[in-house]
Design a protein around this motif. Sequence first.
Motif, mmCIF file in Angstrom:
data_model
loop_
_atom_site.group_PDB
_atom_site.id
_atom_site.type_symbol
_atom_site.label_atom_id
_atom_site.label_comp_id
_atom_site.label_asym_id
_atom_site.label_seq_id
_atom_site.Cartn_x
_atom_site.Cartn_y
_atom_site.Cartn_z
ATOM 1 N N ARG A 477 11.305 -25.848 -7.114
ATOM 2 C CA ARG A 477 11.403 -27.068 -6.333
ATOM 3 C C ARG A 477 12.392 -26.989 -5.186
ATOM 4 O O ARG A 477 12.428 -27.876 -4.338
ATOM 5 C CB ARG A 477 11.775 -28.237 -7.268
ATOM 6 C CG ARG A 477 10.784 -28.420 -8.394
ATOM 7 C CD ARG A 477 11.174 -29.590 -9.275
ATOM 8 N NE ARG A 477 10.249 -29.735 -10.380
ATOM 9 C CZ ARG A 477 9.067 -30.378 -10.315
ATOM 10 N NH1 ARG A 477 8.701 -30.927 -9.168
ATOM 11 N NH2 ARG A 477 8.283 -30.466 -11.367
ATOM 12 N N SER A 478 13.290 -25.963 -5.147
ATOM 13 C CA SER A 478 14.273 -25.876 -4.059
ATOM 14 C C SER A 478 14.577 -24.406 -3.784
ATOM 15 O O SER A 478 14.439 -23.537 -4.659
ATOM 16 C CB SER A 478 15.558 -26.623 -4.427
ATOM 17 O OG SER A 478 16.170 -26.043 -5.552
ATOM 18 N N ALA A 479 15.027 -24.103 -2.543
ATOM 19 C CA ALA A 479 15.372 -22.734 -2.176
ATOM 20 C C ALA A 479 16.637 -22.275 -2.872
ATOM 21 O O ALA A 479 16.844 -21.079 -3.087
ATOM 22 C CB ALA A 479 15.548 -22.643 -0.654
ATOM 23 N N ARG A 509 16.330 -27.102 8.588
ATOM 24 C CA ARG A 509 15.177 -27.996 8.661
ATOM 25 C C ARG A 509 14.981 -28.419 10.104
ATOM 26 O O ARG A 509 15.923 -28.759 10.806
ATOM 27 C CB ARG A 509 15.382 -29.241 7.778
ATOM 28 C CG ARG A 509 15.515 -28.881 6.320
ATOM 29 C CD ARG A 509 15.743 -30.168 5.518
ATOM 30 N NE ARG A 509 14.545 -31.012 5.563
ATOM 31 C CZ ARG A 509 13.536 -30.911 4.714
ATOM 32 N NH1 ARG A 509 13.563 -29.993 3.776
ATOM 33 N NH2 ARG A 509 12.498 -31.734 4.798
#
Length: 525
Positions: A477-479, A509
């Motif tokens: 779900r996340s880097a 981003r």
Amino acid sequence: MAAVSESRPNTPEWTVSELSGALRRTVEDAYGHVRVRGEISGYRGPHSSGHAYFSLKDEGARLDAVCWKGTFARLKVRPEEGLEVVAIGKLTTYPGKSGYQIVIEALEFAGAGAIMAMLEERKRRLQAEGLFDPARKVPLPFLPSVIGIVTSPTGAVIRDILHRLSDRFPRRVVVWPVRVQGETSAAEVAAAIRGFNALEVGGPIPRPDLIIVARGGGSLEDLLGFSDEAVVRAAAESTIPLISAVGHETDVTLIDFAADVRAPTPTAAAEMAVPVRAELLAGVRTLHGRLAAAPARLLERRRGDLRALSRLLPAADALLAVPRQRLDAASGRLPRALRANASAHRIRLHQVRGRMSPAILRGRLERGMDRTRQLGRSLTQSTGRLLERRKERLGAAVIRLSVAQAANLRAQRVHLARCRERLADLHARGLRSVKVTLRERARRLVGAAQLLEALSYHGVLARGFALVRDQAGQAVRSAAGVSAGQALDLEFADGRVAVVAGGGKPAPRRAASTPPQPSLFDAPE
């Protein structure tokens, strides 16, 4: 000739209605509200319209009285024949019979004497009906399981009763709250007594085994509700034993005469309702001790009696001496008696032998055979007649059976036709129901499929996104949760790709308008 002049008086002329109206205004203006003391006479209850008409009288005069329907329902003192009261109202006239009357707005007792006279008259009338008959009264239960109390729930009476019951023998108590004073007191008390009697055994509200109607002391007017005729009749009709505990010991109400037992005070009613538990336990312990000691005393007394009787019994030799002698005498007479008995039987045998010759036996045998042949012929004839009658009855039964069978067959055919019609109707209804059910299930299935398709993540993948999973197949779900060199699996809308995470830092981003940057993951060599 001179004409005779008629004499005309100066007094003005009145019509009857004008004169009656003037008299009415004069009486009403002159007297207005008045208080009149007198004895009620001619009262026969309220009229069918709800109004009440009666008279007030004394030794020398009589005054008509009327009480309108709305006022009659609010009267604190109900009119009764012969009751001395003070009537409060307006004096007016009734033109219909050229009389005057009082329109009553309130009634009061004319002192304690009037109340006592009214109660005595009511007591005499109810006693004549048998409501106070001692034969109607029933004994109180020794230990009631449930006690119903009719009283005010906020007064000191209920607390005194509950306190005394808890001291003597705690029991379950059901309180029916009522007003013990005022206009509605009598109706509420009567309704409470009848309500307790109307309860069912084993219902949600337990039916009491005993009812106590209780109130503290008060004036004669305060206790009038418990002398009301409705309350007295409800107490007399009660199938549950009832204790009246109204007022102090010197206070007497009419419910005391109709109740099964009168208690001088509410506390005394609680004492009459249940025994003292401690005294019962002490009595039981005493009886238990006596019961335990009684068998031992009885056994010891029986042992003493047995020892005394055993000393009075004679010895065994003395008891058997006479029977022994009688046995010896009988054994001596036995041989002679046997020989005499054998001789007597021999003589009887010789006598009978003469009647047992072959000729006599042959004659008896022939007569028996003739009798047997005659009985055989009679049996054959009766059997033939019986058989004929049975054949006739059987033929009639066969005819009736065939008729009944045909009727039954027709009835069964009609029944089968009806069943076929009903089965066809049920079959058509079943087909329609199945079709409707299938359409409804198909509609629900299509809706569920559309909902599943809308909620599935494959739609998101089709828009250009990818689902990242680790080696365990769990979604990433996340880097921050990815380390360099970690093997990952990327799922696109048209398939899956295995990649290895590189060592670079994640790109910052960007705004939504900038095109997406290349992936941070490199394909394996």
